[in-house]
Design a protein around this motif. Structure first.
Motif, PDB file in Angstrom:
ATOM      1  N   TYR A  10       0.848  -1.191   0.000  1.00 50.85           N
ATOM      2  CA  TYR A  10       0.000   0.000   0.000  1.00 50.85           C
ATOM      3  C   TYR A  10       0.883   1.240   0.000  1.00 50.85           C
ATOM      4  CZ  TYR A  10      -3.285   3.637   1.252  1.00 50.85           C
ATOM      5  OH  TYR A  10      -4.019   4.794   1.253  1.00 50.85           O
ATOM      6  N   ASN A  11       0.853   1.973  -1.091  1.00 52.46           N
ATOM      7  CA  ASN A  11       1.637   3.210  -1.226  1.00 52.46           C
ATOM      8  C   ASN A  11       3.093   2.991  -0.814  1.00 52.46           C
ATOM      9  OD1 ASN A  11      -0.674   4.412  -2.128  1.00 52.46           O
ATOM     10  ND2 ASN A  11      -0.970   5.739  -0.352  1.00 52.46           N
ATOM     11  N   ALA A  12       3.700   1.988  -1.420  1.00 57.94           N
ATOM     12  CA  ALA A  12       5.075   1.614  -1.075  1.00 57.94           C
ATOM     13  C   ALA A  12       6.000   1.731  -2.281  1.00 57.94           C
ATOM     14  CB  ALA A  12       5.100   0.197  -0.521  1.00 57.94           C
ATOM     15  N   ALA A  13       5.723   2.686  -3.158  1.00 55.27           N
ATOM     16  CA  ALA A  13       6.531   2.832  -4.372  1.00 55.27           C
ATOM     17  C   ALA A  13       8.002   3.067  -4.057  1.00 55.27           C
ATOM     18  CB  ALA A  13       5.982   3.978  -5.228  1.00 55.27           C
ATOM     19  N   ASN A  14       8.288   3.689  -2.930  1.00 57.68           N
ATOM     20  CA  ASN A  14       9.673   4.025  -2.591  1.00 57.68           C
ATOM     21  C   ASN A  14      10.435   2.897  -1.910  1.00 57.68           C
ATOM     22  OD1 ASN A  14       9.368   6.668  -3.586  1.00 57.68           O
ATOM     23  ND2 ASN A  14       8.575   7.404  -1.616  1.00 57.68           N
ATOM     24  N   ASN A  35      -1.531  -5.563  -4.267  1.00 62.51           N
ATOM     25  CA  ASN A  35      -1.631  -4.112  -4.338  1.00 62.51           C
ATOM     26  C   ASN A  35      -2.970  -3.691  -3.727  1.00 62.51           C
ATOM     27  OD1 ASN A  35      -1.153  -1.386  -5.056  1.00 62.51           O
ATOM     28  ND2 ASN A  35      -2.375  -1.672  -6.905  1.00 62.51           N
ATOM     29  N   ASP A  36      -2.892  -3.134  -2.537  1.00 61.67           N
ATOM     30  CA  ASP A  36      -4.089  -2.879  -1.740  1.00 61.67           C
ATOM     31  C   ASP A  36      -4.640  -1.470  -2.000  1.00 61.67           C
ATOM     32  OD1 ASP A  36      -6.049  -3.375   0.219  1.00 61.67           O
ATOM     33  OD2 ASP A  36      -4.804  -2.485   1.794  1.00 61.67           O
ATOM     34  N   SER A  42       2.854   2.653  -6.815  1.00 61.99           N
ATOM     35  CA  SER A  42       3.164   1.268  -6.436  1.00 61.99           C
ATOM     36  C   SER A  42       2.848   0.272  -7.548  1.00 61.99           C
ATOM     37  CB  SER A  42       2.403   0.868  -5.168  1.00 61.99           C
ATOM     38  OG  SER A  42       2.883   1.568  -4.049  1.00 61.99           O
ATOM     39  N   LEU A  43       1.690   0.383  -8.151  1.00 62.27           N
ATOM     40  CA  LEU A  43       1.316  -0.571  -9.191  1.00 62.27           C
ATOM     41  C   LEU A  43       2.273  -0.512 -10.371  1.00 62.27           C
ATOM     42  CD1 LEU A  43      -0.506  -2.696 -10.380  1.00 62.27           C
ATOM     43  CD2 LEU A  43      -2.047  -0.879 -11.182  1.00 62.27           C
ATOM     44  N   ASN A  60      -4.446  -7.233  -7.637  1.00 61.11           N
ATOM     45  CA  ASN A  60      -4.989  -5.903  -7.364  1.00 61.11           C
ATOM     46  C   ASN A  60      -6.310  -6.018  -6.623  1.00 61.11           C
ATOM     47  OD1 ASN A  60      -3.131  -3.918  -8.650  1.00 61.11           O
ATOM     48  ND2 ASN A  60      -3.608  -5.095 -10.490  1.00 61.11           N
ATOM     49  N   GLN A  61      -6.479  -5.172  -5.617  1.00 57.46           N
ATOM     50  CA  GLN A  61      -7.750  -5.127  -4.910  1.00 57.46           C
ATOM     51  C   GLN A  61      -7.997  -3.699  -4.428  1.00 57.46           C
ATOM     52  OE1 GLN A  61      -7.113  -7.846  -1.589  1.00 57.46           O
ATOM     53  NE2 GLN A  61      -6.439  -6.189  -0.260  1.00 57.46           N
ATOM     54  N   GLU A  62      -9.269  -3.382  -4.166  1.00 58.00           N
ATOM     55  CA  GLU A  62      -9.575  -2.104  -3.535  1.00 58.00           C
ATOM     56  C   GLU A  62      -9.015  -2.123  -2.127  1.00 58.00           C
ATOM     57  OE1 GLU A  62     -13.692  -1.191  -3.678  1.00 58.00           O
ATOM     58  OE2 GLU A  62     -13.817  -1.269  -5.872  1.00 58.00           O
ATOM     59  N   ASN A  63      -8.717  -0.941  -1.610  1.00 59.99           N
ATOM     60  CA  ASN A  63      -8.080  -0.856  -0.300  1.00 59.99           C
ATOM     61  C   ASN A  63      -8.914  -1.570   0.760  1.00 59.99           C
ATOM     62  OD1 ASN A  63      -7.785   1.167   2.406  1.00 59.99           O
ATOM     63  ND2 ASN A  63      -5.927   0.354   1.496  1.00 59.99           N
ATOM     64  N   ALA A  64      -8.320  -2.587   1.382  1.00 58.16           N
ATOM     65  CA  ALA A  64      -9.028  -3.380   2.393  1.00 58.16           C
ATOM     66  C   ALA A  64      -8.171  -3.646   3.616  1.00 58.16           C
ATOM     67  CB  ALA A  64      -9.492  -4.701   1.786  1.00 58.16           C
ATOM     68  N   GLY A  65      -6.900  -3.227   3.584  1.00 53.28           N
ATOM     69  CA  GLY A  65      -6.040  -3.400   4.741  1.00 53.28           C
ATOM     70  C   GLY A  65      -5.095  -4.580   4.636  1.00 53.28           C
ATOM     71  N   ALA A  66      -4.128  -4.604   5.568  1.00 53.50           N
ATOM     72  CA  ALA A  66      -3.080  -5.623   5.540  1.00 53.50           C
ATOM     73  C   ALA A  66      -3.636  -7.025   5.771  1.00 53.50           C
ATOM     74  CB  ALA A  66      -2.013  -5.304   6.576  1.00 53.50           C
ATOM     75  N   ALA A  67      -4.624  -7.154   6.660  1.00 57.58           N
ATOM     76  CA  ALA A  67      -5.174  -8.483   6.951  1.00 57.58           C
ATOM     77  C   ALA A  67      -5.815  -9.094   5.715  1.00 57.58           C
ATOM     78  CB  ALA A  67      -6.191  -8.388   8.089  1.00 57.58           C
TER      79      ALA A  67
END
Length: 352
Positions: A10-14, A35-36, A42-43, A60-67
């Motif tokens: 999640y937003n980890a491009a860096n 890809n959350d 990131s994608l 790929n998924q809509e934002n749903a969290g780490a779990a």
């Protein structure tokens, strides 16, 4: 043997390049990146990496969290063992195969548990509270309750027999605890290794650094998670140890972090802590963990008023702890303010 590496992104491009580059193994493997719903690049970075690493699969998924992301990875894997890696963290060189070799040496070993490292002054250092499990040994949970110190999914290699377990998607605080408690319970043998396997990095703006902004929600989540884990742990000594691990080393620091930022004691804050302390009374708990929470509340915040204190005093009487009337409290207890570290980061306690 085939190894699956499950990476929520999640937003980890860096940071995702470093994470994937740290996966060095001679064994057949698959890299599953979920890809959350990232809103950064990131994608695009993952798609670039997929051209370099034939083992990499993007979900790929809509934002749903780490779990939810980890659960998607578990449902998609096709390996003999699996490991988790966060997109801002990394494996240390050659340590994956080191773990795999020990996994293969003993048919009864279901989990290989290595050490987490935190970088300090250019060196990876182990977690101080993990001393009891920082050794070479083969144990199970009943023999070694201290395994609960390492309650996060990092630095562990799991048998595929645990691929049917799931992380709690209905909470966003300590959502990994029930997964780990069930895995530890189910494991025949757990191989402990003293070597640092996994390095985690503090990243500005990461989710774990922002959790104090939703304090009441997270403390409510903590009560839910705590009860679920207590129901999983059948032995009283394990429940007491988990109280130390969770109440003293996580919840008290959640409260401490909140007070370091907000300073003022408020009625909603006291009500949230009251709810949590009453939840603790429904099962076994470690006494020093309870007193650590009380100390943080009383000596970590400012702005006590008589009505708020009376609510707090009633709560402590409920749990069997006496407190003087308000004006004596101001004179006798409040002056003994403790100096807590204002820059304490929850990630140090959540990701281990």
């Amino acid at each position: 043997m085939k190894i699956a590496f499950i990476i929520p992104v999640y937003n980890a491009a860096n940071t995702i390049r470093r994470a994937i580059a740290s996966i060095d193994t001679k064994y057949e493997h698959e890299i599953i990146c979920i890809n959350d719903g990232s809103t950064d690049e990131s994608l695009a970075v993952l798609q670039e990496l997929a051209k370099m690493y034939k083992e990499l699969t993007i979900i790929n998924q809509e934002n749903a969290g780490a779990a939810a992301s980890r659960n998607r990875g578990l449902a998609s894997m096709s390996s003999d063992v699996f490991m988790f890696l966060d997109a801002d963290d990394e494996f240390l060189p050659s340590r994956i195969d080191y773990m795999a070799d020990y996994y293969l040496k003993n048919d009864d070993v279901d989990i290989v548990l290595g050490q987490l490292g935190r970088e300090r002054h250019g060196e990876w250092q182990t977690i101080p509270t993990h001393t009891e499990i920082n050794k070479f040994d083969t144990v199970n949970l009943a023999q070694c309750p201290a395994i609960l110190q390492s309650i996060g999914p990092g630095a562990k290699m799991f048998s595929a027999k645990f691929a049917d377990l799931r992380f709690d998607e209905d909470v966003v605080f300590c959502e990994e605890h029930t997964f780990m408690a069930r895995a530890f319970n189910k494991a025949s043998d757990i191989q402990l290794l003293p070597n640092i396997i996994y390095g985690y990095n503090n990243v500005e703006g990461s989710i774990t650094e922002q959790r104090t902004h939703r304090f009441e929600d997270y403390l409510a989540n903590a009560a839910v998670v705590r009860q679920r884990v207590m129901d999983i742990l059948l032995l009283s000594n394990l429940r007491v140890y988990y109280s130390y691990r969770f109440d003293e080393l996580i919840v008290s620091y959640l409260i401490q972090s909140y007070l370091a930022n907000q300073k003022e004691i408020t009625e909603p804050f006291i009500n949230a802590v009251t709810m949590y302390l009453k939840t603790m009374q429904t099962t076994d708990y470690e006494g020093r963990a309870l007193f650590r929470i009380i100390k943080v509340v009383e000596q970590g915040g400012k702005g006590w008023t008589k009505p708020i204190y009376e609510t707090w005093r009633e709560t402590l009487h409920y749990v069997g702890i006496g407190r003087p009337p308000y004006y004596r409290f101001k004179v006798e207890i409040l002056p003994r303010r403790a100096k807590f570290k204002s820059k304490m980061t929850l990630k140090k306690f959540l990701k281990r």
